[in-house]
Design an enzyme around this catalytic site. Sequence first.
Site, mmCIF file in Angstrom:
data_model
loop_
_atom_site.group_PDB
_atom_site.id
_atom_site.type_symbol
_atom_site.label_atom_id
_atom_site.label_comp_id
_atom_site.label_asym_id
_atom_site.label_seq_id
_atom_site.Cartn_x
_atom_site.Cartn_y
_atom_site.Cartn_z
ATOM 1 N N GLU A 1 0.802 -1.226 0.000
ATOM 2 C CA GLU A 1 0.000 0.000 0.000
ATOM 3 C C GLU A 1 0.835 1.276 0.000
ATOM 4 O O GLU A 1 0.799 2.048 0.974
ATOM 5 C CB GLU A 1 -0.962 -0.008 1.202
ATOM 6 N N GLU B 1 -5.553 -8.486 0.692
ATOM 7 C CA GLU B 1 -6.218 -8.136 1.957
ATOM 8 C C GLU B 1 -7.686 -7.849 1.684
ATOM 9 O O GLU B 1 -8.017 -7.121 0.731
ATOM 10 C CB GLU B 1 -5.634 -6.867 2.605
HETATM 11 O O1 IFM Z 1 -4.343 -3.172 9.171
HETATM 12 C C1 IFM Z 1 -4.276 -2.614 7.910
HETATM 13 C C2 IFM Z 1 -3.093 -3.182 7.139
HETATM 14 O O2 IFM Z 1 -1.894 -2.988 7.801
HETATM 15 C C3 IFM Z 1 -2.989 -2.512 5.792
HETATM 16 N N1 IFM Z 1 -4.242 -2.546 5.096
HETATM 17 C C4 IFM Z 1 -5.427 -2.144 5.788
HETATM 18 C C5 IFM Z 1 -5.527 -2.873 7.119
HETATM 19 C C6 IFM Z 1 -6.799 -2.439 7.859
HETATM 20 O O3 IFM Z 1 -6.785 -1.073 8.082
#
Ligand code: IFM
Length: 447
Positions: free
Chosen positions: A161, A346
């Site tokens: 990210e 994710e």
């Molecule tokens: O916890 C975070 C993760 O570290 C990165 N993506 C989003 C998740 C939830 O906010």
Amino acid sequence: MASPGFLWGVATASYQIEGAIHADGRLPSIWDTFSATPGKTLGGDSGEHACEHYTRWAEDVDLIADLGVDGYRLSIAWPRVMHADGTPNAAGLDFYRRLLTRLGERGIRRFVTLYHWDLPQHLEDRGGWLNRDTAWRFADYAALVARELRGLVDGWMTLNEPWCSAFLGYGNGHHAPGLADPRYATQAMHHLLLGHGLGLQAIREHDPGTPAGIVANVGRGTTDSSDPADIEAARLYELQHNDWVLQPLLAGRYPADLFERLWPGSAPLVLPGDMDLIRQPLDFLGINYYFRSNLRSDGATGFRDVPLDGVERTQMGWEVYPQGLEDLLRRFKAVYPNLPPVYITENGMASDDAVVDGRVDDPQRQSYLKRHFAAVSAAMDAGVEVRGYFVWSLMDNFEWAFGYERRFGLVHVDYTTQARTLKDSALAFRTFLQQRRAAALPAALTT
Ligand code: IFM
């Protein structure tokens, strides 16, 4: 859904679970500094202890294996494995060697992110991602890790990210290192992406056989208004959240509207050859998706978030909108003809979960996951090549500026006793995986 080769996994990140921030020569990171600064995280929480995964890793591997997943996505803490002079920290590397070896022995495929936000503080002291040199330091780190852990990894991811690192870290100050200026954000983004390109080259040099990619968080932006200014605001939102990262990676340029309309005068310094480094072919793209935003024009060149009433939300306040995942995957495929195979690296949700009589009842998470699995399936039916899906997260953990209040795990963590309890969603996910395995077996073996 999904072919037998489809990979199901769970994900975590180093600073969010490991704790042990002083162990075995680990250096301070920007998140140690940030969370020690009053007012930066909820309740002053930090990753100092987190889930004590650094010492409880073997038990956690058992948990992962017990869930029956095919893969585990974890990240390496840069400050654990590399001394400030660039030499390897053997003790830190040994931790990951043991962990990855054990995962392999349990038949779990290992997806490793190199940078999930824990920049060594000594690099931040020299400007962090605002300093072009940090991209080369990242490449040195990538080379070291790929060389040392080669053979133990099934997929490499350079950055997690970059949007969050650049925008939340340098654009609005919500994350470490806590700076707030759009010009910082665009320059930091450029150096992060340069680091990605250089890191990719380093991985390919030192571990040529292993697929390598990057992970981008993406957001769906729509408007409930028919005013052309609001429709344009929603377009700009997606441009800022998605194409700011995907366009340089896949088309070798930044979206012009970003620097001409949204943040006039904020174009980063780009040197000849930079965009070619950034746009190298990826073996796969990781996509992290959570929610949709409702946008309206801010009356000038930008957008503002106007939360919709009456929609389902999570503990984060994020709207549950699975259709957004399908929409975005289809759009990326249409806009970027060279879109590589995708992993959903994710997806998941936070809820205020508690253990009652040894059980954690989390129906919203079960429903959330099912609906997002269906959205991925629909995108695959529409021709998007998705190879796998990782639930965020394996277990409750340090949710950055929100500390430990927000619980994203399939597994509940009691931060006083460090007891792990499988939530009902974990049990349901395990059953789902068992059924899928049974369905893949010849009928004669399952009757
Ligand atoms: O916890 C975070 C993760 O570290 C990165 N993506 C989003 C998740 C939830 O906010």
